[in-house]
Motif scaffolding. Structure first.
Motif, PDB file in Angstrom:
ATOM      1  N   GLU A  39      -3.059  87.608  61.174  1.00 44.15           N
ATOM      2  CA  GLU A  39      -4.022  87.878  62.235  1.00 44.15           C
ATOM      3  C   GLU A  39      -5.294  87.084  61.953  1.00 44.15           C
ATOM      4  O   GLU A  39      -5.747  87.032  60.812  1.00 44.15           O
ATOM      5  N   PRO A  40      -5.883  86.455  62.966  1.00 43.22           N
ATOM      6  CA  PRO A  40      -5.456  86.454  64.362  1.00 43.22           C
ATOM      7  C   PRO A  40      -4.392  85.397  64.695  1.00 43.22           C
ATOM      8  O   PRO A  40      -4.002  85.279  65.849  1.00 43.22           O
ATOM      9  N   PHE A  41      -3.928  84.642  63.676  1.00 45.04           N
ATOM     10  CA  PHE A  41      -2.958  83.581  63.949  1.00 45.04           C
ATOM     11  C   PHE A  41      -1.753  83.693  63.018  1.00 45.04           C
ATOM     12  O   PHE A  41      -1.908  83.955  61.824  1.00 45.04           O
ATOM     13  N   THR A  42      -0.567  83.450  63.574  1.00 54.00           N
ATOM     14  CA  THR A  42       0.618  83.165  62.779  1.00 54.00           C
ATOM     15  C   THR A  42       0.717  81.651  62.681  1.00 54.00           C
ATOM     16  O   THR A  42       0.608  80.947  63.694  1.00 54.00           O
ATOM     17  N   THR A  43       0.897  81.137  61.480  1.00 53.85           N
ATOM     18  CA  THR A  43       0.925  79.681  61.307  1.00 53.85           C
ATOM     19  C   THR A  43       2.356  79.191  61.088  1.00 53.85           C
ATOM     20  O   THR A  43       3.144  79.800  60.369  1.00 53.85           O
ATOM     21  N   PHE A  44       2.653  78.083  61.750  1.00 50.67           N
ATOM     22  CA  PHE A  44       3.902  77.336  61.570  1.00 50.67           C
ATOM     23  C   PHE A  44       3.496  75.999  60.958  1.00 50.67           C
ATOM     24  O   PHE A  44       2.715  75.254  61.568  1.00 50.67           O
ATOM     25  N   SER A  45       3.995  75.665  59.794  1.00 49.92           N
ATOM     26  CA  SER A  45       3.505  74.460  59.127  1.00 49.92           C
ATOM     27  C   SER A  45       4.647  73.619  58.576  1.00 49.92           C
ATOM     28  O   SER A  45       5.682  74.119  58.130  1.00 49.92           O
ATOM     29  N   HIS A  46       4.424  72.312  58.626  1.00 52.47           N
ATOM     30  CA  HIS A  46       5.320  71.314  58.050  1.00 52.47           C
ATOM     31  C   HIS A  46       4.430  70.239  57.464  1.00 52.47           C
ATOM     32  O   HIS A  46       3.715  69.541  58.187  1.00 52.47           O
ATOM     33  N   ASP A  47       4.447  70.105  56.145  1.00 58.73           N
ATOM     34  CA  ASP A  47       3.483  69.237  55.463  1.00 58.73           C
ATOM     35  C   ASP A  47       2.078  69.648  55.899  1.00 58.73           C
ATOM     36  O   ASP A  47       1.736  70.822  55.808  1.00 58.73           O
ATOM     37  N   ASP A  48       1.279  68.692  56.384  1.00 64.46           N
ATOM     38  CA  ASP A  48      -0.075  69.050  56.823  1.00 64.46           C
ATOM     39  C   ASP A  48      -0.194  69.032  58.349  1.00 64.46           C
ATOM     40  O   ASP A  48      -1.257  68.774  58.902  1.00 64.46           O
TER      41      ASP A  48
ATOM     42  N   LYS B 292       7.867  77.433  68.089  1.00 66.55           N
ATOM     43  CA  LYS B 292       9.216  77.295  67.536  1.00 66.55           C
ATOM     44  C   LYS B 292       9.915  76.058  68.085  1.00 66.55           C
ATOM     45  O   LYS B 292      10.540  75.298  67.339  1.00 66.55           O
ATOM     46  N   ASP B 293       9.809  75.849  69.402  1.00 65.19           N
ATOM     47  CA  ASP B 293      10.464  74.698  70.026  1.00 65.19           C
ATOM     48  C   ASP B 293       9.942  73.382  69.466  1.00 65.19           C
ATOM     49  O   ASP B 293      10.706  72.416  69.322  1.00 65.19           O
ATOM     50  N   PHE B 294       8.650  73.332  69.163  1.00 63.52           N
ATOM     51  CA  PHE B 294       8.045  72.093  68.679  1.00 63.52           C
ATOM     52  C   PHE B 294       8.781  71.586  67.442  1.00 63.52           C
ATOM     53  O   PHE B 294       9.113  70.395  67.346  1.00 63.52           O
ATOM     54  N   PHE B 295       9.049  72.468  66.512  1.00 66.26           N
ATOM     55  CA  PHE B 295       9.716  72.050  65.274  1.00 66.26           C
ATOM     56  C   PHE B 295      11.222  71.923  65.460  1.00 66.26           C
ATOM     57  O   PHE B 295      11.840  70.996  64.937  1.00 66.26           O
ATOM     58  N   GLU B 296      11.820  72.834  66.215  1.00 71.33           N
ATOM     59  CA  GLU B 296      13.269  72.779  66.403  1.00 71.33           C
ATOM     60  C   GLU B 296      13.688  71.508  67.125  1.00 71.33           C
ATOM     61  O   GLU B 296      14.701  70.886  66.766  1.00 71.33           O
TER      62      GLU B 296
END
Length: 219
Positions: A89-98, A73-77
């Motif tokens: 599962e097993p991953f939640t993805t946070f994405s912006h473009d590619d 979260k901090d990375f994008f904020e």
């Protein structure tokens, strides 16, 4: 090293391992590894490293893998960018473009997840792990990345009696021991970190430290 250790470090903001700017070795040596191409890059145990934006700005699709949801979260904020969040599962993805951050356990990665990846950037994964976990990390990385994948690896070495990691000390000889069976290894440089270096001073490293840069190609 248990997951709770890292969750606690991020929750308490005990992230002295985080660099607030782009790593100089990445800036200086990435082109030697990647050329002018824009192939996909894996960044294991990525934290919220600014390096991923640097890679993305140069046209690379990026997959960062990180255990801490706080870091993702901090990375994008902190970049004032919005991310699409897809729980799973097993991953939640946070994405912006590619540019994607996969929030979860690195050891849950499978070869199909990374079949399009041709580059790896490791500044903070190997040195984040205590000795007993490093071979498992290298073995799993080797199992999930395609043959021919190139890695830029940055390590840190110091007198382990003067400091308790992470980041942990990894000697040049250990790098060769861990990777030589499955990779072609080139040691690009080793540079002494003087005692008055801010990191060395903060950590009380009276004997200083050294940093090494390697390029690896999976056979």
């Amino acid at each position: 090293m248990e997951h709770e250790f890292w969750h606690e470090r991020w929750a308490k903001d005990e992230i002295g391992f985080h660099e607030g700017s782009v790593n100089q070795y990445l800036h200086d040596h990435w082109a030697e590894l990647a050329g002018q191409g824009t192939e996909a890059v894996l960044v294991p145990l990525c934290g919220k490293a600014h390096d991923m934006w640097w890679l993305h700005d140069r046209g690379h699709p990026v997959i960062g893998v990180e255990l801490s949801e706080i870091a993702c979260k901090d990375f994008f904020e902190e970049a004032r960018e919005k991310a699409r969040v897809h729980p799973g599962e097993p991953f939640t993805t946070f994405s912006h473009d590619d540019l994607q951050l996969w929030c979860g356990d690195f050891f849950q990665l499978a070869p199909d997840d990374l079949k399009h990846v041709r580059l790896v950037y490791d500044r903070a994964a190997l040195i984040a792990l205590p000795p007993e976990l490093r071979k498992s990390y290298v073995d799993h990385l080797t199992a999930v990345i395609p043959d021919g994948t190139k890695i830029l690896l940055i390590t840190l070495d110091y007198d382990s009696t003067e400091m308790k990691g992470p980041p942990f000390n990894v000697s040049d000889s250990e790098v060769f021991e861990l990777y030589q069976e499955d990779y072609e290894i080139t040691q690009v440089l080793t540079r002494d970190m003087a005692r008055d270096n801010p990191f060395a001073k903060r950590k009380g490293l009276r004997n200083g430290a050294s940093e090494s840069v390697f390029t690896l190609v999976k056979k």
